[in-house]
Design a protein around this motif. Structure first.
Motif, short mmCIF file in Angstrom:
data_model
loop_
_atom_site.label_atom_id
_atom_site.label_comp_id
_atom_site.label_asym_id
_atom_site.label_seq_id
_atom_site.Cartn_x
_atom_site.Cartn_y
_atom_site.Cartn_z
N VAL A 133 12.15 -3.92 7.77
CA VAL A 133 10.85 -4.17 7.13
C VAL A 133 10.83 -3.64 5.70
O VAL A 133 10.29 -4.29 4.80
N SER B 87 -1.19 -3.84 8.68
CA SER B 87 -1.23 -2.57 7.98
C SER B 87 -1.98 -2.68 6.66
O SER B 87 -2.83 -1.83 6.34
N GLU B 88 -1.71 -3.75 5.91
CA GLU B 88 -2.40 -3.93 4.63
C GLU B 88 -3.89 -4.16 4.82
O GLU B 88 -4.72 -3.59 4.10
N ALA C 206 2.34 -13.38 0.70
CA ALA C 206 3.68 -13.85 1.03
C ALA C 206 3.88 -14.03 2.53
O ALA C 206 4.65 -14.90 2.95
N ARG D 204 -1.41 -1.54 14.05
CA ARG D 204 -0.11 -2.22 14.19
C ARG D 204 0.39 -2.15 15.62
O ARG D 204 0.82 -3.15 16.19
N ILE E 188 9.77 -8.70 -1.42
CA ILE E 188 8.58 -9.52 -1.72
C ILE E 188 7.84 -9.01 -2.95
O ILE E 188 7.38 -9.79 -3.77
N THR E 189 7.73 -7.71 -3.06
CA THR E 189 6.94 -7.15 -4.15
C THR E 189 7.74 -7.01 -5.45
O THR E 189 7.20 -6.58 -6.46
N VAL F 223 12.34 -6.06 3.39
CA VAL F 223 11.46 -7.23 3.21
C VAL F 223 10.34 -6.92 2.23
O VAL F 223 10.09 -7.68 1.27
N THR F 224 9.66 -5.79 2.41
CA THR F 224 8.51 -5.51 1.53
C THR F 224 8.97 -5.16 0.10
O THR F 224 8.30 -5.51 -0.86
N VAL G 250 10.09 -4.96 -6.27
CA VAL G 250 10.48 -3.62 -6.72
C VAL G 250 11.86 -3.20 -6.24
O VAL G 250 12.33 -2.11 -6.56
N PHE H 12 9.30 1.22 9.37
CA PHE H 12 8.20 0.43 8.83
C PHE H 12 7.88 0.93 7.43
O PHE H 12 7.97 2.13 7.15
N CYS H 13 7.50 0.00 6.54
CA CYS H 13 7.10 0.41 5.19
C CYS H 13 6.17 -0.63 4.59
O CYS H 13 6.55 -1.78 4.39
N ASP H 14 4.92 -0.23 4.34
CA ASP H 14 3.97 -1.17 3.73
C ASP H 14 3.73 -0.79 2.27
O ASP H 14 4.46 0.03 1.70
N SER H 15 2.70 -1.36 1.64
CA SER H 15 2.50 -1.14 0.20
C SER H 15 2.21 0.32 -0.13
O SER H 15 2.58 0.79 -1.21
N ARG I 135 -0.13 -4.08 -4.48
CA ARG I 135 0.91 -4.84 -3.76
C ARG I 135 0.47 -5.26 -2.36
O ARG I 135 1.20 -5.98 -1.68
N GLY I 136 -0.70 -4.81 -1.94
CA GLY I 136 -1.17 -5.15 -0.59
C GLY I 136 -1.43 -6.65 -0.44
O GLY I 136 -0.90 -7.30 0.47
N VAL J 274 3.14 -5.80 8.95
CA VAL J 274 2.85 -5.52 7.54
C VAL J 274 1.45 -6.04 7.18
O VAL J 274 0.64 -5.33 6.56
N ASP K 292 7.53 -8.01 12.75
CA ASP K 292 7.56 -7.11 11.59
C ASP K 292 6.59 -7.60 10.51
O ASP K 292 5.84 -6.82 9.92
N MET L 80 -0.42 -8.95 -2.39
CA MET L 80 0.84 -9.65 -2.67
C MET L 80 1.63 -9.84 -1.36
O MET L 80 2.18 -10.91 -1.09
N LEU L 81 1.68 -8.80 -0.55
CA LEU L 81 2.38 -8.89 0.73
C LEU L 81 1.64 -9.83 1.68
O LEU L 81 2.26 -10.65 2.37
#
Ligand SMILES: Nc1ncnc2c1ncn2[C@@H]1O[C@H](COP(=O)(O)OP(=O)(O)O)[C@@H](O)[C@H]1O
Ligand SMILES: Nc1ncnc2c1ncn2[C@@H]1O[C@H](COP(=O)(O)OP(=O)(O)O)[C@@H](O)[C@H]1O
Lengths: 132, 105, 132, 105
Positions: free
Chosen positions: B84, A47-48, A103, A21, B91-92, B87-88, B94, B53-56, A96-97, A44, A40, A99-100
């Motif tokens: 972020v 990262s996924e 999107a 990233r 989208i998911t 946003v995540t 949750v 930052f926060c991903d799955s 959920r990876g 993401v 941002d 999925m992100l």
């Protein structure tokens, strides 16, 4: 239209997503892609992709390529596995990876690269003019 | 990832600062599960204000903790979610799970 | 630039490649793509894709989509398997299908389509003007 | 696929007419292997003149027959190769194997 590309290799491991990233957004910044919300979203996706490559690929390093052409940015991450990433219903353990990625990208697809595979993602186009 | 814990009566507030991803989400999950197991507060708030930052993998850590917290009857939720992470979470799908008051607001 | 698309379903089985070739070249002809050598190359790609779908997919039918935009033609064939087609050194038993697709296309890649996967091929651009 | 067989002294000539693909290549292979096994001619020529299509399944049938023919010391080759069959033989690099005189010509 200006074209740029960069190849980044990060050591496979828990820190790989963070390093990737950081390097990807640093390059994009240098190329004039500075819009924070768009960056941002790119972070993401990176990262996924890198997390998946670390989880499904082998040891060694994770090869990442990024190419731009105008407001279009293509990101590719390779790994050693020949399995196709597959969307699945999410649960506590994951799912959920993709999925992100779905999107936050225009499209993604997979190519056989001889060694394993390479996942290619066309990011959402950069909004507005690329500063230079 | 910096993790800070504050106790205030029946409430434990765990403030996270930094990036929530593959490198940090395991530690965050362990810390929060420890709070659930050993302290069993009435309210467990995860303060996301300084999460940049926060991903799955981050989301999944937070979701796993929710499962064990709910089992213990703990009111578990995230507060100060923005950027972020927002946003995540959106989208998911949750967000309503982890930030119950969000849709009310 | 004129855009066209067609969706063709052929019953899975030994006759699937031949039927698919026939239907694809008939559509292309109707759309003004009449150059015989180019159509031959397209027929080979269709045949390889559908043969692979029959061999790796399930029963039922093989779904084929074709889209054109100017001289660019995209062909997609779906099957039920989540395995990625992988180039392999050829031997008596096979390994020449992807070699032919590689040689007769601009690029190919795979997408997860929820059910199994879809192999997309961008054919060599049609040489010359499209008759209409 | 129409398969016609002609014997002429030590030579068997098998003429194929039609499309060589998944539907037909099994039958072609069986026919040719039968010639190898039961007739064992000195020369086995596969006349491709009326083959209007040939994909990898066709090539692989022809290559498999070559293996058994060569084992029996039979001179096995394709003749009158043109059109799609020529293209696919060339791309896959098996042309010199199946049409030995081609590079001489
Ligand atoms: N790089 C990859 N190689 C092989 N399989 C993958 C890869 N990425 C994802 N997958 C598969 O796709 C599924 C969904 O991926 P994802 O949405 O990222 O969820 P998660 O990885 O959290 O399970 C994974 O469970 C895995 O089986
Ligand atoms: N549609 C597909 N689904 C899954 N795997 C495939 C598919 N197509 C090809 N493959 C794999 O890729 C390999 C190479 O394919 P190909 O070059 O067409 O040769 P083959 O004659 O072995 O089918 C195959 O052996 C198979 O393992």
């Amino acid at each position: 239209m200006s074209q740029r590309s960069v190849r980044i290799d990060v050591p496979a491991g828990l820190n790989a997503p963070g390093e990737a990233r950081h390097q990807v957004t640093t390059s994009l910044h240098a190329w004039g892609f500075t819009e924070p919300r768009w960056l941002d979203a790119v972070a993401v996706v990176v990262s996924e992709l890198v997390t998946n490559a670390v989880q499904h690929g082998g040891a060694g390093s994770v090869p990442i390529t990024m190419m731009t052409r105008g407001s279009t940015v293509l990101l590719s991450v390779a790994d050693d596995s020949a399995e196709l990433p597959r969307r699945r219903p999410p649960d506590d353990r994951g799912g959920r990876g993709l999925m992100l990625i779905d999107a936050l990208s225009v499209r993604w697809y997979v190519q056989d690269d001889g060694r394993g595979k390479c996942v290619h993602v066309e990011l959402q186009p950069y909004p507005g003019e690329v500063a230079s | 990832m910096r993790i800070t814990r504050q106790h205030d009566g029946q409430t434990v507030r765990v403030a996270l600062a930094g990036e929530l991803d593959l490198a940090s989400s395991g530690g965050v999950r362990e810390h929060l599960e420890e709070v659930v197991r050993e302290i069993r507060p009435r309210h467990l708030l995860v303060d996301m204000d300084e999460v940049s930052f926060c991903d799955s993998t981050g989301l999944e850590a937070l979701i796993c903790v929710r499962a064990v917290a709910t089992e213990q009857g703990i009111d578990y939720r995230l507060v100060n979610v923005h950027g972020v992470a927002l946003v995540t979470l959106q989208i998911t799908g949750v967000l309503p799970l982890l930030v119950p008051e969000h849709d009310a607001g």
